[in-house]
Design a protein around this motif. Structure first.
Motif, PDB file in Angstrom:
ATOM      1  N   ASP A 285       0.836  -1.204   0.000  1.00 22.93           N
ATOM      2  CA  ASP A 285       0.000   0.000   0.000  1.00 22.93           C
ATOM      3  C   ASP A 285       0.872   1.255   0.000  1.00 22.93           C
ATOM      4  N   ASP A 297      -7.352   4.458   2.286  1.00 21.73           N
ATOM      5  CA  ASP A 297      -7.049   3.365   3.200  1.00 21.73           C
ATOM      6  C   ASP A 297      -8.352   2.923   3.842  1.00 21.73           C
ATOM      7  N   ARG A 298      -8.886   1.802   3.377  1.00 22.67           N
ATOM      8  CA  ARG A 298     -10.130   1.276   3.952  1.00 22.67           C
ATOM      9  C   ARG A 298      -9.832   0.590   5.269  1.00 22.67           C
ATOM     10  N   ASP A 305     -12.510   5.309   7.608  1.00 20.60           N
ATOM     11  CA  ASP A 305     -11.712   5.229   6.395  1.00 20.60           C
ATOM     12  C   ASP A 305     -10.852   6.475   6.306  1.00 20.60           C
ATOM     13  N   ARG A 335     -19.208   5.375  -2.863  1.00 18.01           N
ATOM     14  CA  ARG A 335     -19.515   4.333  -1.873  1.00 18.01           C
ATOM     15  C   ARG A 335     -20.523   4.834  -0.853  1.00 18.01           C
ATOM     16  N   ALA A 344     -18.322  -3.170  -1.492  1.00 13.93           N
ATOM     17  CA  ALA A 344     -17.052  -3.867  -1.622  1.00 13.93           C
ATOM     18  C   ALA A 344     -15.948  -2.908  -2.074  1.00 13.93           C
ATOM     19  N   TRP A 345     -14.720  -3.354  -1.831  1.00 13.53           N
ATOM     20  CA  TRP A 345     -13.549  -2.675  -2.374  1.00 13.53           C
ATOM     21  C   TRP A 345     -13.419  -3.150  -3.816  1.00 13.53           C
ATOM     22  N   GLN A 347     -12.401  -4.217  -7.285  1.00 10.96           N
ATOM     23  CA  GLN A 347     -11.176  -4.640  -7.960  1.00 10.96           C
ATOM     24  C   GLN A 347     -11.461  -5.332  -9.289  1.00 10.96           C
ATOM     25  N   LEU A 465     -20.476  -1.303  -7.648  1.00 13.99           N
ATOM     26  CA  LEU A 465     -20.131  -1.404  -6.234  1.00 13.99           C
ATOM     27  C   LEU A 465     -20.729  -2.656  -5.593  1.00 13.99           C
ATOM     28  N   ASP A 468     -18.961  -5.872  -7.877  1.00  8.91           N
ATOM     29  CA  ASP A 468     -17.535  -5.833  -8.179  1.00  8.91           C
ATOM     30  C   ASP A 468     -17.267  -6.201  -9.642  1.00  8.91           C
TER      31      ASP A 468
END
Length: 497
Positions: A285, A297-298, A305, A335, A344-345, A347, A465, A468
């Protein structure tokens, strides 16, 4: 190396020129007098002794209950009142800077007890300063006492009334501000601003690694920054107005996650890099963050956050004073208003659309006077970069682009390309090609059908979101096949001329 104890010197330096200018207009007193050394007098020494004595039980409790950041703060205040105090010194030496980021947040009962003690100390500082001024001591000498009274949250009526009558306001860790400066920086949002006290645990979570940081909150944002107050508050208000604008345009609901988002905004890129090394746990990171001008930074609840950000794009200063901040905040806004609490994050396939939303939001500008503004594609430097990259044959076909996920986007080599921005030829450096191409699509959807397409973009982002993965755009948008590609190409054409 231990972080330095907190001190009000910054605010004092900012306010002294104003105070001295006022004093220069007053008539001089007849006869030379020796300055009074009130710091050597028993009453001042008694106040310091009472301060150290009142804080000692709080410090002991904070150490016992593993409230590390509270202990760090209280120890620094004890040492300011009683240099060399053994228990306070031991508390400061108990944990490394990294260990201070651990430990517990203060429970409600401790916070209530702490606030009561600190507010009472603030009142004592205010009364002492008032007595000094009444006895003829120069107001400039009393100014630090007034600052400390405000910093401790004094409720003494005479102190608060004097500040208001002088046209000033106390802005927490930013110190004493003229109300006109506050109004100019914040505009219509000035009344919505809040200034956490210097012992706020979320602030201390950053301040133990960055003692010069100051803090203000607005909407869902907790800004922690080393910018001066006018620039900091202007950035915070721009961010909040951009959030409100984007949420309304996209058709987002009220945030399900009510935690404040920490926005750590560093004036210099070197400070941004240093904070990343100290605040982020994973080396990968830290590495990825340094390739960007903003990094989210989650964190797991109850921590907030945290968005780490440069005040300006580290590679492209021409982009504007708030471009990097808005770019980094766009996924957070999506979000909050479209993703729900468990978003979700992202990706997967099409994750780049969130970066495209950020590239579009970089074009947001507050209206004159600080009122709500709008997104201007001409201010979106990534759109200009995408147009230039299209000429060079770098962009993917839209069909291939749809299949790109976050990992593939990161592997795409960064580019340097010449663009014309605000009528000036500049080199856009370290261009994230996927984000640039995505910016063209996001802007096209935002402006389609006279702006009504923005709700459709909101639907696409909501699905992204949730799953994903990018949904079938033709289906979600409800357009005839090929239209969204044509809209995106037309947006690129708008900067090619």
């Amino acid at each position: 190396m231990r972080s330095a104890p907190l001190a009000p010197a910054r605010a004092l330096r900012q306010a002294l020129p104003v105070v001295l200018a006022v004093l220069s207009l007053l008539p001089a007193r007849a006869g030379a007098e020796e300055p009074r050394d009130w710091r050597a007098e028993p009453e001042w020494k008694a106040l310091l002794a009472a301060e150290a004595k009142a804080l000692a039980p709080l410090l002991k409790q904070a150490v016992k209950d593993d409230l590390r950041r509270q202990a760090w703060y209280l120890a620094s205040r004890v040492l300011a009142a009683k240099p060399g105090d053994t228990e306070a010194t031991a508390a400061l030496e108990s944990w490394s800077d990294a260990q201070l980021l651990e430990g517990l947040a203060p429970p409600a009962d401790f916070a209530a007890r702490r606030d009561k003690v600190l507010h009472a100390l603030g009142d004592e500082y205010a009364r002492f300063g008032e007595r000094l001024e009444a006895s003829g001591v120069d107001p400039v000498e009393c100014y630090p006492l007034q600052l400390r009274a405000h910093a401790y949250g004094a409720t003494y009526g005479a102190l608060l009334a004097a500040l208001q009558q002088a046209g000033h306001a106390f802005a927490g860790t930013f110190g004493d501000l003229e109300q006109s400066v506050l109004a100019q920086a914040a505009g219509p949002l000035a009344g919505d601003l809040a200034f956490p006290p210097e012992w706020d645990d979320a602030l201390l979570r950053v301040r133990v690694a960055w003692p010069e940081a100051c803090c203000a909150t607005l909407g869902p944002w907790r800004l922690i920054t080393d910018l001066k107050a006018p620039e900091a508050l202007a950035a915070l208000c721009t961010l909040e107005q951009a959030r409100r604008h984007l949420a309304e345009r996209l058709g987002g609901g009220q945030p399900a996650d009510t935690r404040l988002v920490d926005v750590v905004l560093a004036q210099e890129a070197a400070t941004y890099d240093r904070l990343g090394q100290r605040l982020l746990k994973r080396p990968e990171d830290q590495r990825d963050m340094q390739a960007r001008s903003a990094w989210l930074d989650r964190q797991l609840p109850p921590a907030s956050d945290r968005l780490l950000c440069c005040a300006r794009d580290r590679h492209n200063g021409f982009a504007g004073p708030h471009a990097a901040l808005l770019m980094g905040a766009a996924p957070v806004i999506a979000r909050l208003h479209l993703g729900g609490k468990g978003a979700a994050w992202v990706q997967g396939r099409g994750a780049w659309l969130l970066d495209g939303l950020g590239g579009a939001l970089e074009g947001f500008q507050r209206a004159p006077g600080g009122e709500a503004g709008d997104i201007d594609p001409r201010r979106c430097w990534r759109l200009h970069a995408a147009g230039a990259l299209r000429k060079e044959g770098v962009l993917l076909s839209w069909e291939r682009f749809l299949e790109v996920d976050a990992a593939k986007a990161r592997e795409w080599p960064r580019r340097t390309v010449k663009v014309t921005f605000h009528g000036e030829a500049v080199d856009a450096q370290e261009v994230d090609v996927a984000a640039a191409q995505a910016t063209a699509l996001a802007l096209a959807l935002l402006r389609a059908d006279g702006g009504k397409g923005a709700r459709k973009l909101g639907d696409v982002l909501r699905d992204l979101l949730k799953r994903d993965s990018l949904p079938d755009l033709d289906k979600v948008l409800g357009w005839k096949k090929g239209r969204w590609q044509s809209e995106a190409e037309a947006m690129l054409d708008s900067v090619a001329r």
